[in-house]
Design a protein around this motif. Structure first.
Motif, PDB file in Angstrom:
ATOM      1  N   GLY A 123       5.798  48.429  29.050  1.00 14.20           N
ATOM      2  CA  GLY A 123       5.885  48.826  27.652  1.00 14.20           C
ATOM      3  C   GLY A 123       4.518  49.141  27.096  1.00 14.20           C
TER       4      GLY A 123
ATOM      5  N   LYS B  53      12.836  48.598  39.109  1.00 13.45           N
ATOM      6  CA  LYS B  53      13.045  47.393  38.288  1.00 13.45           C
ATOM      7  C   LYS B  53      11.735  46.898  37.656  1.00 13.45           C
TER       8      LYS B  53
ATOM      9  N   CYS C 192       7.861  53.502  26.884  1.00 13.61           N
ATOM     10  CA  CYS C 192       8.269  52.705  28.031  1.00 13.61           C
ATOM     11  C   CYS C 192       8.345  53.637  29.231  1.00 13.61           C
ATOM     12  N   ASN C 193       8.324  53.065  30.413  1.00 17.07           N
ATOM     13  CA  ASN C 193       8.457  53.915  31.585  1.00 17.07           C
ATOM     14  C   ASN C 193       9.910  54.344  31.739  1.00 17.07           C
TER      15      ASN C 193
ATOM     16  N   LYS D 241       9.424  47.165  34.744  1.00 14.86           N
ATOM     17  CA  LYS D 241       9.374  47.610  33.359  1.00 14.86           C
ATOM     18  C   LYS D 241       7.964  47.500  32.793  1.00 14.86           C
TER      19      LYS D 241
ATOM     20  N   ARG E 140       8.799  47.453  26.281  1.00 12.53           N
ATOM     21  CA  ARG E 140       9.049  47.171  27.703  1.00 12.53           C
ATOM     22  C   ARG E 140      10.524  46.923  27.965  1.00 12.53           C
ATOM     23  N   GLU E 141      11.175  46.251  27.048  1.00 12.75           N
ATOM     24  CA  GLU E 141      12.601  45.945  27.220  1.00 12.75           C
ATOM     25  C   GLU E 141      13.481  47.195  27.182  1.00 12.75           C
ATOM     26  N   ARG E 142      12.951  48.290  26.678  1.00 16.66           N
ATOM     27  CA  ARG E 142      13.707  49.542  26.591  1.00 16.66           C
ATOM     28  C   ARG E 142      13.522  50.429  27.827  1.00 16.66           C
ATOM     29  N   ALA E 143      12.684  50.008  28.749  1.00 16.88           N
ATOM     30  CA  ALA E 143      12.371  50.826  29.930  1.00 16.88           C
ATOM     31  C   ALA E 143      13.628  51.146  30.737  1.00 16.88           C
ATOM     32  N   TYR E 144      13.624  52.328  31.317  1.00 18.71           N
ATOM     33  CA  TYR E 144      14.709  52.768  32.204  1.00 18.71           C
ATOM     34  C   TYR E 144      14.158  52.728  33.623  1.00 18.71           C
ATOM     35  N   THR E 145      14.478  51.661  34.341  1.00 13.86           N
ATOM     36  CA  THR E 145      13.884  51.431  35.669  1.00 13.86           C
ATOM     37  C   THR E 145      14.942  51.043  36.705  1.00 13.86           C
TER      38      THR E 145
ATOM     39  N   ALA F 194       4.817  54.446  30.687  1.00 15.10           N
ATOM     40  CA  ALA F 194       4.918  54.005  29.297  1.00 15.10           C
ATOM     41  C   ALA F 194       3.814  54.587  28.424  1.00 15.10           C
TER      42      ALA F 194
END
Length: 132
Positions: A27, A23, A41-42, A25, A14-19, A54
């Motif tokens: 995972g 905003k 991830c999304n 996120k 989740r912390e790697r999501a590109y949002t 994700a």
């Protein structure tokens, strides 16, 4: 690997999501039959249509890495939601195509709430290859 460990992997993803737009996120961690975890991830896009969830990122990544469909053992999804996050309709259709209907689905949130279901229960009456 137990469900909490798989959910912990989903939190890392989740912390790697590109949002940059929503905003929001999400995972995902997908466990294959060899015990390997495929993270997803999304990934958003300004055109919105090309945005990928994700769950689909993890599934497509695993398929691209050579994991045969229907050999996955479990999937975990985590989002910052008031209740455990559930897959969207498109992801449910992809799950039913690539996973066994009885595969466990662990849905969680950042508050630690967890719900468990199966791929088949997520999409009753699913459209499958038998319908073609």
């Amino acid at each position: 690997m137990d469900k909490q460990q798989l959910l912990d992997h989903a939190k890392i993803a989740r912390e790697r999501a590109y949002t940059p737009y929503s905003k929001f996120k999400v995972g995902c961690a997908l466990l294959d039959g060899n015990g390997h975890v495929h993270l997803g991830c999304n990934v958003e896009n300004a055109a919105y249509g090309p945005t990928n969830c994700a769950e689909r990122t993890a599934l497509f990544r695993a398929i691209a890495d050579g994991v045969p469909r229907r050999t996955f053992q479990a999937i975990a999804i985590v989002g910052d939601t008031s209740r455990p996050i559930t897959p969207c309709g498109v992801c449910r259709q992809v799950l039913i195509e690539l996973c066994s209907p009885d595969m466990p689905v662990f849905m969680g949130n950042l508050s630690g709430e967890i719900e468990e279901t199966t791929v088949g229960a997520l999409l009753p009456g699913a459209f499958t290859e038998e319908d073609l």
